[in-house]
Design a protein around this motif. Structure first.
Motif, PDB file in Angstrom:
ATOM      1  N   ASN A  62       0.857  -1.169  -0.013  1.00 42.43           N
ATOM      2  CA  ASN A  62       0.029   0.086   0.053  1.00 42.43           C
ATOM      3  C   ASN A  62       0.849   1.213   0.194  1.00 42.43           C
ATOM      4  O   ASN A  62       0.417   2.125  -0.656  1.00 42.43           O
ATOM      5  CB  ASN A  62      -0.928   0.119   1.220  1.00 42.43           C
ATOM      6  CG  ASN A  62      -1.951  -0.893   0.851  1.00 42.43           C
ATOM      7  OD1 ASN A  62      -1.778  -1.703   0.038  1.00 42.43           O
ATOM      8  ND2 ASN A  62      -3.060  -0.788   2.055  1.00 42.43           N
ATOM      9  N   LYS A  63       2.025   1.244   0.695  1.00 46.93           N
ATOM     10  CA  LYS A  63       2.686   2.091   0.800  1.00 46.93           C
ATOM     11  C   LYS A  63       4.484   1.759   1.100  1.00 46.93           C
ATOM     12  O   LYS A  63       4.455   0.834   1.721  1.00 46.93           O
ATOM     13  CB  LYS A  63       2.368   3.197   1.859  1.00 46.93           C
ATOM     14  CG  LYS A  63       3.096   4.720   2.175  1.00 46.93           C
ATOM     15  CD  LYS A  63       2.503   5.369   3.276  1.00 46.93           C
ATOM     16  CE  LYS A  63       3.569   6.309   3.846  1.00 46.93           C
ATOM     17  NZ  LYS A  63       2.965   6.937   4.947  1.00 46.93           N
ATOM     18  N   GLN A  74      10.634   0.932   4.058  1.00 47.39           N
ATOM     19  CA  GLN A  74       9.326   0.187   4.770  1.00 47.39           C
ATOM     20  C   GLN A  74       8.300   0.105   4.108  1.00 47.39           C
ATOM     21  O   GLN A  74       8.129   0.753   2.950  1.00 47.39           O
ATOM     22  CB  GLN A  74       9.248   1.377   5.959  1.00 47.39           C
ATOM     23  CG  GLN A  74      10.270   1.127   7.061  1.00 47.39           C
ATOM     24  CD  GLN A  74      10.470   2.330   8.086  1.00 47.39           C
ATOM     25  OE1 GLN A  74       9.583   3.361   7.932  1.00 47.39           O
ATOM     26  NE2 GLN A  74      11.230   2.319   9.059  1.00 47.39           N
ATOM     27  N   PHE A  75       7.354  -1.103   4.461  1.00 43.17           N
ATOM     28  CA  PHE A  75       6.371  -1.353   3.317  1.00 43.17           C
ATOM     29  C   PHE A  75       5.240  -1.273   4.508  1.00 43.17           C
ATOM     30  O   PHE A  75       5.119  -1.948   5.497  1.00 43.17           O
ATOM     31  CB  PHE A  75       6.461  -2.778   2.977  1.00 43.17           C
ATOM     32  CG  PHE A  75       7.524  -2.945   1.796  1.00 43.17           C
ATOM     33  CD1 PHE A  75       8.769  -3.159   2.498  1.00 43.17           C
ATOM     34  CD2 PHE A  75       7.423  -2.701   0.680  1.00 43.17           C
ATOM     35  CE1 PHE A  75       9.938  -3.542   1.849  1.00 43.17           C
ATOM     36  CE2 PHE A  75       8.539  -2.790  -0.110  1.00 43.17           C
ATOM     37  CZ  PHE A  75       9.580  -3.237   0.260  1.00 43.17           C
ATOM     38  N   ASN A  97       2.997  -5.189   8.170  1.00 43.98           N
ATOM     39  CA  ASN A  97       4.322  -4.308   7.863  1.00 43.98           C
ATOM     40  C   ASN A  97       5.378  -5.112   7.552  1.00 43.98           C
ATOM     41  O   ASN A  97       5.418  -6.278   7.755  1.00 43.98           O
ATOM     42  CB  ASN A  97       4.474  -3.715   9.199  1.00 43.98           C
ATOM     43  CG  ASN A  97       3.379  -2.752   9.712  1.00 43.98           C
ATOM     44  OD1 ASN A  97       2.767  -1.671   8.900  1.00 43.98           O
ATOM     45  ND2 ASN A  97       2.496  -3.219  10.756  1.00 43.98           N
ATOM     46  N   GLY A  98       6.328  -4.413   7.040  1.00 44.92           N
ATOM     47  CA  GLY A  98       7.565  -4.956   6.532  1.00 44.92           C
ATOM     48  C   GLY A  98       8.850  -4.249   6.207  1.00 44.92           C
ATOM     49  O   GLY A  98       8.418  -2.801   6.215  1.00 44.92           O
ATOM     50  N   THR A  99       9.993  -4.377   6.287  1.00 45.89           N
ATOM     51  CA  THR A  99      11.068  -3.595   6.052  1.00 45.89           C
ATOM     52  C   THR A  99      12.229  -4.407   5.337  1.00 45.89           C
ATOM     53  O   THR A  99      12.522  -5.675   5.649  1.00 45.89           O
ATOM     54  CB  THR A  99      11.735  -3.296   7.613  1.00 45.89           C
ATOM     55  OG1 THR A  99      10.716  -2.791   8.408  1.00 45.89           O
ATOM     56  CG2 THR A  99      13.159  -2.374   7.476  1.00 45.89           C
ATOM     57  N   LEU A 100      12.620  -3.871   4.441  1.00 38.48           N
ATOM     58  CA  LEU A 100      13.712  -4.574   3.589  1.00 38.48           C
ATOM     59  C   LEU A 100      14.962  -3.858   3.975  1.00 38.48           C
ATOM     60  O   LEU A 100      15.094  -2.406   4.006  1.00 38.48           O
ATOM     61  CB  LEU A 100      13.329  -4.193   2.026  1.00 38.48           C
ATOM     62  CG  LEU A 100      14.323  -4.777   1.080  1.00 38.48           C
ATOM     63  CD1 LEU A 100      14.698  -6.245   1.288  1.00 38.48           C
ATOM     64  CD2 LEU A 100      14.276  -4.274  -0.164  1.00 38.48           C
TER      65      LEU A 100
END
Lengths: 184, 148
Positions: A62-63, A74-75, A97-100
């Motif tokens: 989404n963002k 950050q996702f 949520n997620g973080t690469l």
């Protein structure tokens, strides 16, 4: 054009050059604030290819918020499809949520669901609260409570290690499993 | 118990590994599998999901099997490998196999115990001996012994 004019003209050019040079340097030295995102984007799809040009993994979100200095993305609501070795098991993993981190570790947290898109395999869903995908070693890791769901099967344990190449997934401690009876 | 085969199988272990290619799950360390009154223990247990139902292969030193019969007399068995085939409701005991009920017991290299019909077939040496015990015979074997 007498001597005076020539020398004034040279002084003028020299000062212009100095002004341009020092002027530019000042602009560059403005420090980038690492806490500020480099860019923010909404409703994105990021396709990543391996050196052979094959689609490696896709992240829909989404963002996304990208911090260049720390190389962190950050996702929000990431939906990751890991293709890897095409004919093998394909996993679709989503979470809130997620973080690469540095293009190598993708951490997914909050209501993580990993769906096995390959049919006829006895585990088709993994649920947990946090999973990290090591994109270099092609592994899934978690320290949380993890549950495997399959056809009439449920297996639960603490800690996960999965290798996407050799199609194995392990629950690391305290395992309980239930094999229900076939449907009548 | 007759109702055992309708119950879910529950397995407890230290860890496990799922192999998606072969549709098997291997459980490691202090493995206990239960199904109704059936209880199997071992160091390692492989659960194979077949179209006809699960096959559970427990190994240990020894692996053990226990089941309460409807007549209240429990069956105990042990071997280095115990294979429980749900589709045929049989257990196959291999290597140092022993099956016993109360004070009667039967030893062989390989024993096949049919849970539904409660018949036991054994293999000793390279000879296949079909020694079929039914619980009633277990009973009379015990009374013969006491009559000696």
């Amino acid at each position: 054009m007498n001597k005076l004019n020539v020398s004034t003209f040279c002084c003028f050019i020299l000062s212009l050059a100095l002004w341009r040079f020092f002027g530019q340097e000042q602009k560059e030295t403005q420090p980038i604030d690492p806490s500020q995102p480099y860019f923010v984007a909404k409703n994105t799809t990021t396709d990543t290819y391996n050196p052979l040009g094959q689609l490696d993994y896709t992240v829909k979100a989404n963002k996304i918020t990208y911090f260049r200095t720390k190389e962190v993305t950050q996702f929000e609501q990431p939906d990751v499809t890991v293709f890897r070795n095409n004919k093998q098991t394909i996993w679709q993993i989503n979470s809130l949520n997620g973080t690469l981190h540095q293009q190598s570790t993708l951490e997914l947290i909050d209501q993580v669901k990993a769906s096995n898109l390959t049919h006829d395999q006895h585990i088709h869903l993994i649920k947990t609260e946090k999973i990290s995908i090591d994109l270099l070693k092609n592994e899934l890791h978690s320290k949380e409570l993890v549950t495997f769901y399959g056809d009439q099967i449920e297996q639960r344990g603490k800690g996960l290690f999965a290798n996407l190449d050799d199609q194995r997934a392990s629950l690391l401690t305290n395992v309980t499993a239930t094999y229900l009876n076939d449907k009548p | 118990l007759a109702s055992d085969s309708q119950q879910p199988i529950n397995i407890y272990a230290d860890s496990n590994t799922v192999d998606l290619n072969s549709n098997t799950t291997t459980f490691f360390g202090n493995v206990v599998a239960t199904q109704g009154s059936i209880k199997m223990t071992g160091d390692k247990l492989i659960g194979i999901r077949e179209k006809t139902g699960e096959i559970m292969i427990s190994t240990g030193n020894p692996a053990t099997f226990y089941q309460m019969m409807d007549d209240g007399k429990p069956i105990n068995a042990q071997a280095q490998e115990i294979r429980y085939v749900k589709a045929t409701n049989k257990i196959i005991l291999s290597n140092n196999a022993v099956i016993s009920q109360l004070d009667s017991s039967y030893k062989a290299e390989k024993i096949t115990y049919d849970i539904s019909s409660r018949k036991i077939e054994g293999k000793k040496g390279n000879q296949q001996t079909r020694t079929v015990f039914t619980p009633a015979q277990f009973e009379s074997k015990k009374s013969d012994k006491s009559a000696d």
